[in-house]
Design a protein around this motif. Structure first.
Motif, mmCIF file in Angstrom:
data_model
loop_
_atom_site.group_PDB
_atom_site.id
_atom_site.type_symbol
_atom_site.label_atom_id
_atom_site.label_comp_id
_atom_site.label_asym_id
_atom_site.label_seq_id
_atom_site.Cartn_x
_atom_site.Cartn_y
_atom_site.Cartn_z
ATOM 1 N N ASN A 129 0.991 -1.551 -0.260
ATOM 2 C CA ASN A 129 0.246 -0.515 0.426
ATOM 3 C C ASN A 129 -1.252 -0.802 0.383
ATOM 4 N N THR A 130 -2.028 -0.017 1.018
ATOM 5 C CA THR A 130 -3.572 -0.700 0.967
ATOM 6 C C THR A 130 -4.363 0.493 -0.012
ATOM 7 N N GLU A 131 -3.776 1.474 -0.436
ATOM 8 C CA GLU A 131 -4.237 2.523 -1.426
ATOM 9 C C GLU A 131 -3.208 2.742 -2.312
ATOM 10 N N ILE A 132 -3.662 3.132 -3.695
ATOM 11 C CA ILE A 132 -2.610 3.581 -4.608
ATOM 12 C C ILE A 132 -2.071 5.048 -4.345
ATOM 13 N N ASN A 133 -0.767 4.914 -4.464
ATOM 14 C CA ASN A 133 0.068 6.245 -4.045
ATOM 15 C C ASN A 133 -0.371 6.763 -2.746
ATOM 16 N N HIS A 134 -0.315 5.955 -1.619
ATOM 17 C CA HIS A 134 -0.954 6.144 -0.301
ATOM 18 C C HIS A 134 0.182 7.017 0.290
ATOM 19 N N HIS A 135 1.420 6.779 0.066
ATOM 20 C CA HIS A 135 2.696 7.696 0.696
ATOM 21 C C HIS A 135 3.273 8.434 -0.663
ATOM 22 N N LYS A 136 4.016 9.395 -0.279
ATOM 23 C CA LYS A 136 4.703 10.276 -1.379
ATOM 24 C C LYS A 136 5.786 9.350 -2.307
ATOM 25 N N GLU A 137 6.558 8.692 -1.013
ATOM 26 C CA GLU A 137 7.422 7.735 -1.677
ATOM 27 C C GLU A 137 7.201 6.347 -1.496
ATOM 28 N N SER A 138 7.845 5.502 -2.294
ATOM 29 C CA SER A 138 7.386 4.162 -2.058
ATOM 30 C C SER A 138 7.655 3.450 -1.085
ATOM 31 N N ASN A 139 7.430 2.418 -0.739
ATOM 32 C CA ASN A 139 7.906 1.528 0.658
ATOM 33 C C ASN A 139 9.162 1.330 0.352
ATOM 34 N N ALA A 140 9.650 0.958 -0.782
ATOM 35 C CA ALA A 140 11.287 0.465 -0.991
ATOM 36 C C ALA A 140 12.199 1.587 -0.652
ATOM 37 N N GLU A 141 11.543 2.871 -1.593
ATOM 38 C CA GLU A 141 12.419 3.865 -1.102
ATOM 39 C C GLU A 141 12.495 4.529 0.132
ATOM 40 N N TYR A 142 11.498 4.301 1.187
ATOM 41 C CA TYR A 142 11.386 4.519 2.287
ATOM 42 C C TYR A 142 12.388 3.718 3.167
ATOM 43 N N LEU A 143 12.490 2.527 2.519
ATOM 44 C CA LEU A 143 13.200 1.551 3.545
ATOM 45 C C LEU A 143 14.593 1.913 3.135
ATOM 46 N N ALA A 144 14.950 2.271 1.858
ATOM 47 C CA ALA A 144 16.394 2.692 1.433
ATOM 48 C C ALA A 144 16.848 3.837 2.181
ATOM 49 N N SER A 145 15.885 4.857 2.642
ATOM 50 C CA SER A 145 16.328 6.212 3.570
ATOM 51 C C SER A 145 16.657 5.809 4.828
#
Length: 362
Positions: free
Chosen positions: A86-102
């Motif tokens: 990400n460009t910022e720390i904790n930019h999203h509620k879930e990590s990129n990997a978790e989003y990809l898994a969803s």
């Protein structure tokens, strides 16, 4: 397989090819991007690349993950390696990997290679961080990616399940997390001692005797400030250990938790000690530069002229000569000992010493 055609995807493909893997790159514009990749790597459309690979590195931005949804059927059952940050720390509620898994529940998602730069991939593990942090909910998939990382010359580190992905993604964005408190402490001490020395060496002579000594600020005032900061910082390295020992003796046990302030202090001792060595090294360099100053030369010539006018043959003072010789000699020895402490506090050196050797040096 590598999905993406950016710098990281290209570097990843280069390292995989050099490590003996058969690589297929998926791109939306394969003809235009083919020249960016090594000749041994096949560059084709994303759909074709996904069909030919069992392990697929997703080297595209999080915002573009949804563009892969049309390939969900083909991706089913495959291992997806998320390498994004990400460009910022904790930019999203879930990590990129978790989003990809969803988005792809039929796939096995592994978070890895995000802490490795494109430059490190191109030049190999010999230049840069060798650790590859890996996390996933599937042990077999983690083992597969760990084996690939080892073949590429890196050291895989198992970080647990997918819930660790957020922490792993924040690592490249943190700026000296363990150094903030020691740096602010060193700056605070420097300002305090610098202000004191400025008043004592510059402002006070000007008020009392109308002497302009502003020229002392860049080198002489700084040089008298640095050793003060250094030895106070060094004392702050060993003081928390004494306080911790007193606490254990007072309560009669070593299993009682230390207060938060003492616990934080103990954890920052290495950084405080290295900053102490840094200030001492700067002091040594500044001291060597003292005779090179133009002001020092003027004062030396002025003293010589006064001596000639007064017809003095010598101004040799035995006590001052011996004091300065001993002062410099002890300073060199002290800097050498502090250098030894600093070097042995580095993890690569400390890990090669047993506890008795480390304690002996301390």
């Amino acid at each position: 397989g590598v999905l993406g055609s950016g710098d990281f995807a290209r570097s990843l493909a280069v390292r995989l090819v050099c490590s003996g893997f058969k690589v297929v790159v998926g791109s939306r514009n394969p003809k235009r991007k083919a020249s960016l990749f090594p000749a041994a790597a096949e560059v084709t459309f994303q759909a074709e690349a996904v069909k030919k690979a069992d392990v697929i590195f997703v080297a595209i931005f999080r915002e573009h993950y949804s563009t892969l949804c049309d390939l969900a059927d083909v991706l089913a059952g495959k291992i997806l390696v998320d390498v994004s940050n990400n460009t910022e720390i904790n930019h999203h509620k879930e990590s990129n990997a978790e989003y990809l898994a969803s988005l792809f529940p039929a796939c096995t998602v592994v978070k890895a290679f995000n802490v490795v730069s494109a430059w490190t991939l191109q030049s190999g593990a010999r230049d840069g961080n060798k650790q590859v942090l890996i996390c996933s909910n599937n042990q077999e998939a983690k083992r597969t990616i760990a084996e690939i990382a080892q073949v590429m010359g890196f050291t895989p580190v198992d970080m647990g399940c997918m819930s660790s992905a957020c922490e792993i993604e924040n690592i490249p964005l943190r700026l000296l997390p363990a150094w903030k408190i020691p740096i602010f402490l060193a700056l605070g001490l420097f300002l305090c001692f610098f202000t004191y020395n400025l008043i004592r060496q510059v402002i006070h002579p000007y008020i009392r005797e109308q002497k302009n000594k502003l020229y002392k600020i860049p080198i002489e005032v700084v040089n008298t400030t640095l050793p003060c900061v250094s030895y106070v910082m060094l004392s702050l390295v060993y003081l928390p250990g004494v306080l911790a020992a007193c606490s254990q003796l007072y309560y009669g046990t070593k299993y009682r938790r230390f207060p938060d302030w003492l616990d934080q202090w103990l954890q920052h001792r290495k950084q405080i000690g290295l900053l102490s060595f840094f200030c001492a090294a700067l002091h040594a360099v500044y001291s060597l530069c003292l005779p090179l100053r133009r002001s020092h030369r003027y004062l030396l010539i002025e003293t010589a002229v006064k001596q000639a006018v007064e017809k003095k043959m010598t101004i040799w003072v035995e006590e001052e000569v011996w004091r300065m010789e001993i002062y410099i000699s002890v300073g060199i020895i002290a800097l050498g000992l502090l250098s030894l402490l600093a070097i042995t506090s580095l993890p690569s050196i400390a890990n090669s010493l047993n506890w008795r050797e480390f304690s002996f040096i301390q």
